[in-house]
Design an enzyme around this catalytic site. Structure first.
Site, mmCIF file in Angstrom:
data_model
loop_
_atom_site.group_PDB
_atom_site.id
_atom_site.type_symbol
_atom_site.label_atom_id
_atom_site.label_comp_id
_atom_site.label_asym_id
_atom_site.label_seq_id
_atom_site.Cartn_x
_atom_site.Cartn_y
_atom_site.Cartn_z
ATOM 1 N N GLU A 40 49.671 8.924 38.233
ATOM 2 C CA GLU A 40 50.220 9.168 36.896
ATOM 3 C C GLU A 40 50.714 10.609 36.768
ATOM 4 O O GLU A 40 51.762 10.876 36.196
ATOM 5 C CB GLU A 40 49.151 8.919 35.833
ATOM 6 C CG GLU A 40 49.020 7.464 35.440
ATOM 7 C CD GLU A 40 47.812 7.266 34.558
ATOM 8 O OE1 GLU A 40 47.972 7.300 33.330
ATOM 9 O OE2 GLU A 40 46.708 7.108 35.113
ATOM 10 N N TYR A 41 49.895 11.523 37.333
ATOM 11 C CA TYR A 41 50.272 12.938 37.299
ATOM 12 C C TYR A 41 51.613 13.128 38.022
ATOM 13 O O TYR A 41 52.516 13.788 37.514
ATOM 14 C CB TYR A 41 49.172 13.774 37.947
ATOM 15 C CG TYR A 41 49.453 15.255 37.984
ATOM 16 C CD1 TYR A 41 49.080 16.079 36.926
ATOM 17 C CD2 TYR A 41 50.098 15.830 39.081
ATOM 18 C CE1 TYR A 41 49.330 17.439 36.960
ATOM 19 C CE2 TYR A 41 50.362 17.185 39.116
ATOM 20 C CZ TYR A 41 49.978 17.989 38.052
ATOM 21 O OH TYR A 41 50.232 19.329 38.092
ATOM 22 N N LYS A 120 29.463 38.235 43.485
ATOM 23 C CA LYS A 120 30.550 39.065 44.004
ATOM 24 C C LYS A 120 31.329 38.221 45.000
ATOM 25 O O LYS A 120 30.905 38.013 46.131
ATOM 26 C CB LYS A 120 29.992 40.324 44.668
ATOM 27 C CG LYS A 120 31.079 41.287 45.082
ATOM 28 C CD LYS A 120 30.503 42.650 45.426
ATOM 29 C CE LYS A 120 31.596 43.654 45.708
ATOM 30 N NZ LYS A 120 32.467 43.302 46.823
HETATM 31 S S1 IVH Z 1 34.339 44.082 38.753
HETATM 32 C C1 IVH Z 1 34.182 47.591 37.384
HETATM 33 N N1 IVH Z 1 33.396 41.690 39.266
HETATM 34 O O1 IVH Z 1 34.539 43.705 44.231
HETATM 35 C C2 IVH Z 1 35.264 46.824 37.861
HETATM 36 N N2 IVH Z 1 34.501 42.864 41.010
HETATM 37 O O2 IVH Z 1 34.439 46.991 44.645
HETATM 38 C C3 IVH Z 1 35.219 46.525 39.317
HETATM 39 N N3 IVH Z 1 34.644 41.624 43.114
HETATM 40 O O3 IVH Z 1 37.728 45.105 44.130
HETATM 41 C C4 IVH Z 1 35.439 45.129 39.637
HETATM 42 N N4 IVH Z 1 33.617 39.798 42.408
HETATM 43 O O4 IVH Z 1 37.497 42.639 44.666
HETATM 44 C C5 IVH Z 1 34.048 42.764 39.752
HETATM 45 N N5 IVH Z 1 32.532 39.573 39.571
HETATM 46 C C6 IVH Z 1 33.181 40.626 40.044
HETATM 47 C C7 IVH Z 1 33.651 40.682 41.383
HETATM 48 C C8 IVH Z 1 34.302 41.826 41.829
HETATM 49 C C9 IVH Z 1 34.212 40.385 43.439
HETATM 50 C C10 IVH Z 1 35.297 42.547 44.045
HETATM 51 C C11 IVH Z 1 36.660 43.018 43.624
HETATM 52 C C12 IVH Z 1 36.602 44.514 43.566
HETATM 53 C C13 IVH Z 1 35.381 44.822 44.368
HETATM 54 C C14 IVH Z 1 34.688 46.005 43.740
#
Ligand code: IVH
Length: 666
Positions: A40-41, A120
């Site tokens: 459908e999509y 992260k």
């Molecule tokens: S916050 C304060 N949140 O980690 C703002 N970063 O060294 C900095 N990253 O370049 C980023 N998950 O590629 C933030 N939940 C998350 C993240 C995240 C991965 C990575 C991002 C950034 C590096 C920070």
């Protein structure tokens, strides 16, 4: 277009289709909860494509048809971020997290502090700029101030909205991480390897390589995904907390990791970090730690930043899964299809609690590209259940004594000629003991015929002494035969004979898998088993019949046909039958879990793969994350955050006993 009386009506229909497609796209790619079928999509999409090709004046940049329209670029332009994209200070020790909390408390006085914990994601940071709700620019982080304009490429990622839902601010900058799911990464690497193209060392490199493609069509073919975690500028909207930001991002149509949490104390943050570390291999995306952020934006502003890192956030990383080590030797392994694989023998290193002493170099082209030499110092990475990889060679450590390695022209095991098929060298020896050993190992393995006790050493001796010349010969072994082997007593021999005997009764899926047909893994084998009644039907299946089965592509179909065309296959199947090997057909009536989705969390007493197979054999599905669509969450010991998610969503939670009862094992 007789159906439409005028241009105004056509424009209206185009707009309607766009809305519909945006909506269903969101259901599918962001929520993972589609409301309509793929067919459908596709129908909606085709209708829009047709109308737009007739009336190009109505095409807008946010039309879903524009995800893959752009031409290859000569080079990327640059993009200056209106607010710099910061980086994070990272720590690995618990005490450093307490110290972070102390610093924050000292700076803020006696105030209450809340922390947001986010995984992260190990991908690439991106900024997406929306003007009046429409995506206008997507760029990499770059040096934090200026990044590369990769708009065309980011537009191909289905979970990145081209147009925001609900509110459309004059300007909104969304920040987040582009990544490649681990399962998709493995598939991609397999394909690249087969085509002789450059493979990627890990999902992160694969994501980076895909985003930095000058041809957006290549990016479009790469399975990328996006999680949002922050915002830059937002005109016309104030946010009080990071938690509010995350919820807002969800509301306007982004995926936000389901692992995000809000805590009142750093102790809870640390506990959650430990829990997530335990389940990291269950996720389909790589995370290398958690990010801890002070929740209140006003407190964040008071804390400020220092040398491009905020004082209000840290990355609390998991134990590293990369180590330096030395290549002691490079050897060649011959697999069950005769493929010669170069393997680096390493000075053993501990990576994430596991000793790594070998790493695959995949094939000759990969070996050359990475230029790994015997004696080199290398960076090795072990990610989840992915085979350890050499990420890079530390060329600065070379002394000149390193030795280059050349692939042999003859099979190192049987001496037969080696033929080059694309990037892969294959031994053509029909009686190559290496292939036979690997085939038998595979046949006897736990997920195939499950012959316990028949280990590598025993199989090697059986082949070397000409006691078996195909897997079916196992069923004709006697106690006397086995006692001729080194280090074999009556007890072990009896155990092996019993296990061989027990394997005579198996399931159709296991038997298909055990045959070791190229490209037919466990999953494909069980698909085939539920599609065909018996081996004869499968053997006589035509190419068209095979490719009509969902998930079976041309390559797999060809490989199945080739396998059954081989006369040795006939002989093997007859011999297995003579040996008394019988299988239960996968009957429709037995699909007691059809349509049910299961998610596992925590330890249960049987291996995950086995539990998964149980579910699949009964027609169910296993997913790695909990959603409203999940029917059961099976909670074992030390369950992870999925349990909380299940409680939150009101999904039925069962323990191992209940699971066993459901699957008829108890
Ligand atoms: S916050 C304060 N949140 O980690 C703002 N970063 O060294 C900095 N990253 O370049 C980023 N998950 O590629 C933030 N939940 C998350 C993240 C995240 C991965 C990575 C991002 C950034 C590096 C920070």
């Amino acid at each position: 277009m007789g159906e439409y009386s005028g241009k105004a009506e056509i424009k209206k229909r185009i707009e309607e289709l766009r809305e519909l497609i945006h909506y269903h796209n969101y259901r599918y790619y962001v929520l993972n909860e589609p409301e309509i079928s793929d067919a459908e999509y596709d129908r909606l999409f085709r209708e829009l494509e047709e109308l737009e090709s007739k009336y190009p004046e109505f095409i807008t940049p946010d039309s879903p048809t524009q995800r893959v329209g752009a031409k290859p670029l000569e080079e990327f332009g640059t993009y200056e971020h209106s607010i710099p994209m910061l980086s994070l200070n990272s720590v690995t020790e618990e005490h450093e997290v307490w110290e972070f909390d102390e610093r924050v408390r000292r700076a803020l006085g006696e105030e209450e502090i809340e922390y947001v914990l986010e995984p992260k994601i190990d991908g690439l940071a991106m900024e997406l700029v929306y003007r009046d709700g429409v995506l206008v620019v997507g760029s990499t982080r770059g040096d934090g101030r200026v990044g590369e304009d990769v708009t065309q490429n980011l537009k191909t990622i289905r979970s990145i909205p081209l147009r925001l839902m609900k509110e459309r601010l004059p300007l909104l900058e969304v920040r987040g991480e582009v990544y490649m799911p681990v399962s998709k990464f493995k598939e991609l690497n397999r394909e690249l390897g087969m085509r002789g193209e450059r493979m990627f060392a890990n999902p992160r490199n694969a994501a980076a390589g895909s985003v930095r493609q000058l041809d957006p069509r290549v990016t479009a073919s790469r399975p990328l995904d996006f999680f949002a975690y922050g915002i830059g500028r937002a005109d016309g909207r104030e946010f009080r907390t990071q938690w509010e930001i995350l919820n807002y991002l969800k509301e306007v149509g982004f995926r936000v990791s389901p692992l995000v949490r809000l805590f009142r104390s750093i102790k809870e943050v640390i506990e959650c970090h430990d829990e997530i570390e335990k389940i990291r291999d269950e996720l389909d995306y790589e995370i290398d730690g958690v990010v801890v952020k002070v929740n209140s934006i006003e407190q964040q502003n008071r804390l400020g930043t220092i040398s491009r890192s905020p004082r209000w956030a840290i990355a609390y990383k998991f134990a590293p899964r990369e180590e330096f080590t030395k290549v002691k030797d490079i050897v060649v392994q011959v697999g069950r299809t005769g493929a010669l694989t170069p393997v680096a023998i390493l000075e053993p290193v501990q990576i994430g609690g596991v000793t790594v002493s070998r790493a695959t170099l995949h094939n000759e082209d990969e070996l050359k590209r990475k230029d790994v030499r015997i004696g080199d110092t290398v960076v090795v990475e072990r990610a989840g259940d992915v085979i350890p990889e050499i990420v890079s060679v530390v060329k600065s450590k070379r002394t000149g004594a390193e030795k280059e390695f050349r692939m042999p022209d003859r099979c190192p095991v049987c001496g037969a000629e080696v033929l080059k098929e694309g990037p892969i060298r294959r031994c053509i020896g029909v009686a190559c003991p290496a292939q036979l050993k690997e085939r038998i190992k595979h046949f006897a393995s736990q997920r195939a015929m499950d012959i316990e006790g028949l280990g590598e050493k025993v199989i090697e001796q059986l082949v070397d002494r000409d006691m078996v010349s195909d897997p079916a010969d196992l069923y004709f072994l006697s106690m006397r035969d086995l006692l001729k082997l080194d280090r074999m007593g009556e007890k072990l021999a009896q155990k092996i004979l019993d296990a061989i005997d027990k394997s005579r009764h198996t399931t159709f899926g296991r038997l298909i898998y055990a045959l070791g047909i190229r490209h037919v893994g466990e999953h494909t084998a069980s698909l085939l088993a539920s599609h065909f009644k018996n081996m004869d039907e499968l053997r006589n299946a035509t190419y068209d019949e095979l490719v009509s089965i969902p998930e079976i592509g041309p390559e797999v179909a060809r490989s199945i046909i080739l396998f059954f065309e081989h006369e040795s296959t006939d002989r093997l199947l007859r011999k297995l039958e003579d040996a008394g090997v019988r299988y239960e057909p996968a009957e429709e009536g037995e699909k007691t879990l059809a349509g049910k989705t299961f998610v596992f969390t925590g330890r249960i007493s049987i291996p995950r793969e086995e539990a998964k197979m149980l579910v699949e054999q009964l027609g169910g599905r296993v997913s790695s994350s909990v959603s409203k669509k999940t029917d059961y969450v099976v909670a074992g010991e030390d369950p992870g955050s999925k349990l909380a998610k299940a409680q939150q969503l009101g999904v039925k939670i069962i323990d191992e006993d209940e699971f066993m009862a459901l699957t008829g094992r108890k």
